[in-house]
Design an enzyme around this catalytic site. Structure first.
Site, PDB file in Angstrom:
ATOM      1  N   LYS A   1      23.503  33.039   8.237  1.00 49.76           N
ATOM      2  CA  LYS A   1      22.604  32.372   9.184  1.00 49.76           C
ATOM      3  C   LYS A   1      23.131  32.453  10.621  1.00 49.76           C
ATOM      4  CE  LYS A   1      20.916  29.153   5.638  1.00 49.76           C
ATOM      5  NZ  LYS A   1      19.451  29.193   5.551  1.00 49.76           N
TER       6      LYS A   1
ATOM      7  N   THR B   1      12.192  27.885   6.298  1.00 49.15           N
ATOM      8  CA  THR B   1      10.997  27.047   6.439  1.00 49.15           C
ATOM      9  C   THR B   1      11.101  26.161   7.676  1.00 49.15           C
ATOM     10  OG1 THR B   1      12.045  25.648   4.779  1.00 49.15           O
ATOM     11  CG2 THR B   1      10.160  26.945   4.054  1.00 49.15           C
TER      12      THR B   1
ATOM     13  N   LYS C   1       8.437  24.597  10.725  1.00 44.89           N
ATOM     14  CA  LYS C   1       8.343  23.209  11.208  1.00 44.89           C
ATOM     15  C   LYS C   1       8.409  23.165  12.731  1.00 44.89           C
ATOM     16  CE  LYS C   1      10.656  21.972   6.990  1.00 44.89           C
ATOM     17  NZ  LYS C   1      11.969  21.853   6.360  1.00 44.89           N
TER      18      LYS C   1
ATOM     19  N   LYS D   1      20.374  23.786   9.966  1.00 46.98           N
ATOM     20  CA  LYS D   1      20.186  24.353   8.629  1.00 46.98           C
ATOM     21  C   LYS D   1      21.550  24.399   7.950  1.00 46.98           C
ATOM     22  CE  LYS D   1      18.348  28.004  10.813  1.00 46.98           C
ATOM     23  NZ  LYS D   1      17.143  28.615  10.352  1.00 46.98           N
ATOM     24  N   ARG D   2      21.582  24.733   6.649  1.00 47.50           N
ATOM     25  CA  ARG D   2      22.885  24.882   5.992  1.00 47.50           C
ATOM     26  C   ARG D   2      23.762  25.826   6.811  1.00 47.50           C
ATOM     27  NH1 ARG D   2      22.504  27.777   0.984  1.00 47.50           N
ATOM     28  NH2 ARG D   2      20.376  28.265   1.571  1.00 47.50           N
TER      29      ARG D   2
ATOM     30  N   HIS E   1      14.534  33.011  -4.540  1.00 44.61           N
ATOM     31  CA  HIS E   1      14.742  32.499  -3.173  1.00 44.61           C
ATOM     32  C   HIS E   1      15.900  33.158  -2.457  1.00 44.61           C
ATOM     33  CE1 HIS E   1      12.049  28.935  -3.579  1.00 44.61           C
ATOM     34  NE2 HIS E   1      12.391  29.047  -4.849  1.00 44.61           N
TER      35      HIS E   1
HETATM   36  C1  F58 Z   1      16.349  28.973   0.388  1.00 43.53           C
HETATM   37  N1  F58 Z   1      17.310  28.998  -0.671  1.00 43.53           N
HETATM   38  C2  F58 Z   1      16.386  30.264   1.172  1.00 43.53           C
HETATM   39  N2  F58 Z   1      18.946  28.080  -1.930  1.00 43.53           N
HETATM   40  O1  F58 Z   1      17.686  30.470   1.681  1.00 43.53           O
HETATM   41  C3  F58 Z   1      15.393  30.142   2.323  1.00 43.53           C
HETATM   42  O2  F58 Z   1      15.319  31.343   3.009  1.00 43.53           O
HETATM   43  C4  F58 Z   1      14.027  29.784   1.759  1.00 43.53           C
HETATM   44  O3  F58 Z   1      13.155  29.498   2.810  1.00 43.53           O
HETATM   45  C5  F58 Z   1      14.109  28.580   0.870  1.00 43.53           C
HETATM   46  O4  F58 Z   1      15.061  28.780  -0.164  1.00 43.53           O
HETATM   47  C6  F58 Z   1      12.794  28.244   0.206  1.00 43.53           C
HETATM   48  O5  F58 Z   1      12.262  29.374  -0.387  1.00 43.53           O
HETATM   49  C7  F58 Z   1      18.007  27.897  -0.963  1.00 43.53           C
HETATM   50  O6  F58 Z   1      17.806  26.839  -0.413  1.00 43.53           O
HETATM   51  C8  F58 Z   1      19.817  27.165  -2.304  1.00 43.53           C
HETATM   52  O7  F58 Z   1      19.844  26.045  -1.831  1.00 43.53           O
HETATM   53  C9  F58 Z   1      20.806  27.596  -3.321  1.00 43.53           C
HETATM   54  C10 F58 Z   1      20.772  26.658  -4.484  1.00 43.53           C
HETATM   55  C11 F58 Z   1      21.854  27.038  -5.477  1.00 43.53           C
HETATM   56  C12 F58 Z   1      23.198  27.051  -4.837  1.00 43.53           C
HETATM   57  C13 F58 Z   1      23.220  27.974  -3.663  1.00 43.53           C
HETATM   58  C14 F58 Z   1      22.163  27.615  -2.651  1.00 43.53           C
END
Ligand code: F58
Length: 861
Positions: free
Chosen positions: A597, A702, A706, A591-592, A398
Site C-alpha cells: 500500500k 473501498t 468512501k 488503511k492497513r 480478495h
Molecule cells: C481486501 N482484503 C483487499 N484482506 O485488500 C482490498 O483491496 C479489497 O477492497 C477488500 O479486501 C474488499 O474486497 C482484505 O481485507 C484481509 O483482511 C486478509 C484477511 C486474512 C488475513 C490477511 C488479510
C-alpha cells in the site's frame, strides 16, 4: 395513534427462534393456551417520543437494574440501544416469517470478518427513528451525538474484507433480499493500537466489556461441532458401505443474532455469529477424566472463538485458526440445512433454495463439510452430492498476493478433520481425472490445478478447493478480475471460461455519506429535491450537467464543518498539542499498513516536502500550499516492516510539527487505533486521499470510494477500483501517476535496477543521518531501496508521485478548479454503492429476488 398487526402476521408470530414457524402440531398445541399472549404480542411498540422515553426508562431500570445512584456513563446508551432493538426485533421476526411464507431462496454470506463499527446512529437512521430518539434524549437532558459516542466499535475484522461484508449486509437489507450473514462472535476484536514513543503497541480489544445490547443470545440454538477422531466403515441395511466419522471431541456452537435493519424498508435481516462453548455431556468418555483436565479442556473449547486471527506462527496457532474455520462452517451449514429441511423438499432442490457465498477462502472447509453431510449423513451418491455442492457455493477472491493465498498442511488437517481430508483427496482425484480426460493439459498445468501441493509436507490449497467447489468465482474490481483470469487463476480460466467473473466492490451510501456527512447529504437532498439518492445513488449523475454556485458553496461548507469536527477530535486526543489548521489541505492515507500500500512512499514524500520548505526563505515559504498529512492504520503484530513505517511516520510528525520554520505550513499526524468510527470522522474532512499501491497489488480498495463519495479527490495509481473510479469521475479530476500493472510486471521480470532520484536520495540520506531518530529503526525500509531490492517499486514511482503532488498543489491554489473537481467526483460515484454490487451478486451468482414485506398489514386503530 394505536398500531396493530393483522392476524396474518400474528399467525406468523408463532415462531420459536424467529427464523421459521413451529410445526403445525406444536402450533395447535400452543395456540389456545397462549391466545392472550399473542394478542399482546400483536401490537407494535409505539414510536412517539413519549413511548420511546418510557421504553428507555424501563430498560434503564429493569434490564440494566440502574437507578439514580448507580448511573454508569454507558447506561443511557444501553437503554437507547435496547429500546431500539425491541423495535427492530418486531420487524426482524416479521421479515423472517415473511421469507418463510414466500418460500424465498436465501443467500448466506459467510465471512470470518464483519467490521460493523457502531450501530446506534445508523440503525436510527435506517428505521426512521432518529428524530423521536433525538427528542427523547433531549428530554432526558442528553445529546444523541454524545450518547452515540459511548458505543464501542464492533471491530470483528482487520480491513476491507470485513468492512465489505458489513456494507453488503446493509445493502441486502435495504434492497429487501432474503439473506443472512454468518460469522464468528470473537470475544476480542482486532487488537487495540496504542502508540508509545512512536511505536505500535497492541493491547486486546475486549469490545464486549460493557456488554453488547444489539445481540440476542440464542442459548437454545446450539450445534455440535466435532473434531479429531477416526473414520469408521459401516455396512448399511442394504449391504452398501457407509463411511462414518467418529469425532474424538465435540464443542458447542451457540448462535448470537444481531438485527440488520434496511433503510426505508421494514425488512430486517440477521447477522448470526457463533460462539463456542464446552459440551461436556457430548463427550462422555471425558467425564471420567480428572476434573482439572476437564476444566482446561472446557477453557480450550471456549477459546476457539476468543480472538480474531490467533497468532499463526506456531503449529498450535495454525490449528486454532483451522479449528475456527471449521467450527464456523460446520455450525453455519447445520443451521442452513435445518432451515432448508423445514420445507420438506428433497436435497436435489437445495441449490434452488440456498446460495452460499464464501467471502475469501476462510470458510472453504464448508465445501468438504457439505459433501460429508450429503454423502455420509444423508446417504446421497457422491455425484449427486457434488452437483448440489457446486451449484450452492460462490467464491469471492480478495487478493492476488501469493503469500495471502491460504494453505493448510495435510497432516494437520488430517489430524483435526480426518474424514474431510479423505473427501478433499477424493474431490481432487475426481477433478484431476476429469481434467485429464476432457482437456489436454501438461503435467505442469495439472500440478498447478491440483488442490494438493506436493510439497513436504503436502499442503491443501484452499483457493483451488474453493474454485473447484463453486459454480462462480469473482474478483472485486475489473483490473483484479482480469489479473485473476490472466495470471493468478489463468489455468482455471482456460479450463472453465466464464467461471471467473467480476463484481466491483461498493460501499453503503447510508453509513459512508448520509450518516457520516449530514451537511453534505442535506446539500444533495436539497439539490435533488428529496433523498431518493440514499437508496439509488445513480441519481447523482443527473446533477453533473448543472452544477450550481449554491451547491459548490454547500460542498465547501460541508467540508469546513467536517474539518472542524476532526480538528476538535485531534486536539482532544493530543491534549491540545496538535491544533489542525482547517484552511490547510487535508491529505489522508488511512488503511492497513502494508508494504504494497506504500505508506512508505507517502511519508518519504512528506520528508521531501519538509526539506523543500526548510530550503526556502520565510517569504517563499509563506507562498506554499499549507498541508496537513493524516495517517492511520494498524500493522499486523508480527509485521516488522509495517511497524517500522508507523515509527517513521510518528517520528517525522514529531520533528515537523515542532519545527518553528515549518510548523505553520506542514503538519503530520498519525491517529492511533484506526477503526470504522474513526474513518467516519476522517473521510468527510479529507480533501485528498492517497490510494497509491503498486499497480496490480490492491484487489479493489473501498476507502477510495468512501472519500470520492464525500467529494474528496484521489491521488493514486492505476490499481484496484481506482481505475474504474477515475473512469467514472474523469481522470482529469484526479491525480493518477506511476507504473501501470503491465509496467510493474516488466520491471520485475527484467529486474531493472532503478536509479535513485536525487530527491529520494536526499530523503534517504536524511533518514540515514538520524534526522528522524536512530536510522537502525528503519533498516527494514531503507536498505532494500539502497540495494535496488525494491519489489513494490517505490524508487520507480517516487518522482512521478512528487509530480502528481505538485499538480495537487497547483489545483488547490485555484479554489474554483478544486471545487468543480470535487463535485464532479461525487456525482460520478453512482455505481460505487454496495447496492449496485449486491444487485449483481443477486442476479449473476445467487439467483435470488427481492422480497419486500408488505406493510399494509399495519392498521391504524
Ligand atoms: C481486501 N482484503 C483487499 N484482506 O485488500 C482490498 O483491496 C479489497 O477492497 C477488500 O479486501 C474488499 O474486497 C482484505 O481485507 C484481509 O483482511 C486478509 C484477511 C486474512 C488475513 C490477511 C488479510
Amino acid at each position: 395513534m394505536h398500531i396493530r398487526r393483522t392476524s396474518s402476521v400474528a399467525r406468523l408470530r408463532l415462531s420459536s427462534s424467529g427464523d421459521g414457524p413451529l410445526s403445525p402440531m406444536l402450533q395447535a398445541a400452543r395456540r389456545p393456551k397462549l391466545e392472550k399472549l399473542w394478542d399482546l404480542v400483536d401490537e407494535y411498540l409505539h414510536n412517539d417520543t413519549e413511548s420511546i422515553m418510557r421504553s428507555m426508562a424501563d430498560h434503564f431500570e429493569y434490564t440494566l437494574a440502574r437507578n439514580k445512584w448507580n448511573l454508569a456513563p454507558q447506561s443511557l446508551f444501553q437503554a437507547a440501544a435496547y429500546s431500539l432493538r425491541d423495535r427492530m426485533i418486531e420487524w426482524w421476526n416479521d421479515t423472517q416469517e415473511y421469507f418463510y411464507d414466500q418460500d424465498s431462496k436465501r443467500a448466506y454470506y459467510m465471512s470470518i470478518e464483519f467490521l460493523m463499527g457502531r450501530t446506534l446512529t445508523n440503525a436510527l437512521i435506517s428505521t426512521g427513528l432518529l428524530s423521536p430518539y433525538y427528542e427523547a434524549l433531549k428530554e432526558f437532558g442528553e445529546n444523541l451525538e454524545t450518547i452515540a459516542d459511548l458505543e464501542h466499535d464492533a471491530g470483528l475484522g482487520s480491513g476491507g474484507l470485513g468492512r465489505l461484508a458489513a456494507c453488503f449486509l446493509d445493502s441486502l437489507a435495504t434492497l429487501n433480499y432474503p439473506a443472512w450473514g454468518y460469522g464468528i462472535r470473537y470475544k476480542y476484536g482486532q487488537f487495540k493500537q496504542n502508540i508509545v514513543r512512536g511505536y505500535q503497541v497492541e493491547t486486546p480489544d475486549f469490545w464486549l466489556e460493557s456488554g453488547n445490547p444489539w445481540e440476542i443470545p440464542r442459548q437454545d440454538i446450539v450445534y455440535k461441532v466435532g473434531m479429531y477422531g477416526s473414520v469408521q466403515y459401516v455396512t448399511r441395511s442394504d449391504g452398501s458401505l457407509a463411511v462414518k466419522w467418529e469425532p474424538g471431541h465435540c464443542v458447542g456452537a451457540v448462535a448470537y443474532d444481531t438485527p440488520i435493519p434496511g433503510f426505508n424498508t421494514k425488512n430486517t435481516l440477521s447477522l448470526r455469529l457463533w460462539s463456542s462453548k464446552p459440551l461436556v455431556d457430548m463427550n462422555p468418555e471425558e467425564l471420567k477424566a480428572d476434573p482439572w483436565d476437564m476444566l482446561r479442556q472446557n477453557q480450550a473449547d471456549e477459546e476457539i472463538t476468543s480472538v480474531l486471527y490467533p497468532k499463526a506462527d506456531s503449529d498450535s496457532g495454525k490449528e486454532l485458526r483451522l479449528k475456527q474455520q471449521y467450527f464456523f462452517s460446520c455450525a453455519t451449514l447445520q443451521d442452513i440445512i435445518r432451515r432448508f429441511k423445514k420445507s420438506n423438499r428433497p436435497f436435489a432442490e437445495f441449490p434452488d433454495k440456498v446460495a452460499i457465498q464464501l467471502n475469501d477462502t476462510h470458510p472453504t472447509v464448508s465445501v468438504p463439510e457439505l459433501m460429508r453431510i450429503l454423502v455420509d449423513e444423508e446417504s446421497l451418491p457422491w455425484d449427486q452430492a457434488w452437483a448440489i455442492t457446486t451449484k450452492t457455493f460462490g467464491f469471492t477472491n480478495h487478493t492476488v498476493l501469493p503469500e495471502a493465498l491460504e494453505k493448510w498442511s495435510v497432516p494437520m488437517f488430517a489430524h483435526l478433520l480426518p474424514r474431510h481430508m479423505q473427501i478433499v483427496f477424493e474431490i481432487n482425484h475426481r477433478f484431476l481425472e476429469e481434467v485429464k480426460v476432457k482437456f489436454d493439459c501438461s503435467p505442469e498445468v495439472i500440478s498447478r490445478l491440483s488442490i494438493i501441493e506436493e510439497s513436504n509436507p503436502q499442503q491443501i490449497r484452499m483457493a483451488n478447493l474453493a474454485i473447484v467447489g463453486s459454480h462462480t468465482v469473482n474478483g472485486v474490481a475489473r483490473i483484479h478480475s482480469e489479473i485473476l483470469q490472466q495470471s493468478v487463476f489463468a489455468d482455471w480460466h482456460r479450463l472453465w471460461p466464464g467461471k471467473i467473473i467480476n463484481i466491483t466492490n461498493g460501499v453503503t451510501p447510508r453509513r459512508w455519506l448520509y450518516c457520516c456527512n449530514p451537511t453534505l447529504s442535506s446539500a444533495v437532498t436539497k439539490q435533488l429535491g428529496g433523498n431518493a439518492w440514499v437508496t439509488d445513488l445513480s441519481l447523482l449523475k443527473d446533477l453533473r450537467s448543472h452544477i450550481t454556485q449554491e451547491f459548490l458553496r454547500d460542498v465547501r461548507e460541508a467540508n469546513k464543518v467536517a474539518k472542524e469536527r476532526l480538528r476538535k477530535y485531534v486536539s482532544k486526543l493530543t491534549n491540545g498539542a496538535v491544533d489542525l489548521d482547517t484552511s490547510s489541505l487535508f491529505d489522508t492515507q488511512v488503511k492497513r499498513i502494508h508494504e504494497y500500500k506504500r505508506q512508505l512512499m507517502n511519508i518519504l514524500g512528506v520528508i521531501h516536502r519538509y526539506q523543500c520548505l526548510k530550503a526556502l526563505t520565510p517569504t517563499e515559504r509563506s507562498q506554499q500550499v499549507k498541508r496537513t498529512h493524516i495517517f492511520a492504520g494498524k500493522a499486523a503484530a508480527s509485521y516488522q516492516q509495517a511497524k517500522a513505517v508507523i515509527k517513521l511516520i510518528n517520528t517525522v510528525a514529531d520533528v515537523v510539527n515542532s519545527d518553528p520554520q515549518t510548523k505553520d505550513f506542514l503538519t503530520v499526524v498519525f491517529l492511533p487505533n484506526y477503526s470504522v468510527s474513526l474513518a467516519e470522522l476522517i473521510v468527510p474532512a479529507t480533501d485528498l486521499s492517497e490510494h497509491i499501491s503498486t499497480a496490480g497489488t490492491e484487489a479493489s480498495g473501498t476507502s477510495n470510494m468512501k472519500f470520492a463519495m464525500n467529494a474528496g479527490l484521489i491521488i493514486g495509481t492505476l490499481d484496484g477500483a481506482n481505475v474504474e473510479i477515475v473512469e467514472a469521475c474523469g481522470q482529469e479530476n484526479h491525480f493518477i501517476f506511476g507504473a501501470t500493472a503491465p509496467e510493474v510486471d516488466k520491471l520485475r521480470a527484467e529486474r531493472q535496477s532503478v536509479a535513485i532520484d536525487q530527491r529520494l536520495y536526499n530523503v534517504l540520506i536524511s533518514i540515514e543521518r538520524g534526522d528522524f531518530g536512530a536510522s537502525s529503526n528503519y533498516r527494514w525500509l531503507i536498505d532494500p531501496l539502497w540495494q535496488g531490492n525494491d519489489y513494490y517499486c517505490v524508487a520507480h514511482d517516487f518522482p512521478l508521485y512528487l509530480e502528481a503532488q505538485q499538480c495537487v498543489d497547483a489545483d488547490w491554489r485555484t479554489p474554483d478548479v478544486w471545487a468543480h473537481k470535487t463535485v464532479l467526483t461525487m456525482f460520478g460515484m453512482g455505481t460505487f454503492s454496495s447496492d449496485h454490487s449486491i444487485h449483481q451478486y443477486a442476479r449473476n451468482i445467487w439467483n435470488i429476488k427481492p422480497a419486500r414485506m408488505p406493510t399494509e398489514h399495519i392498521t391504524t386503530v
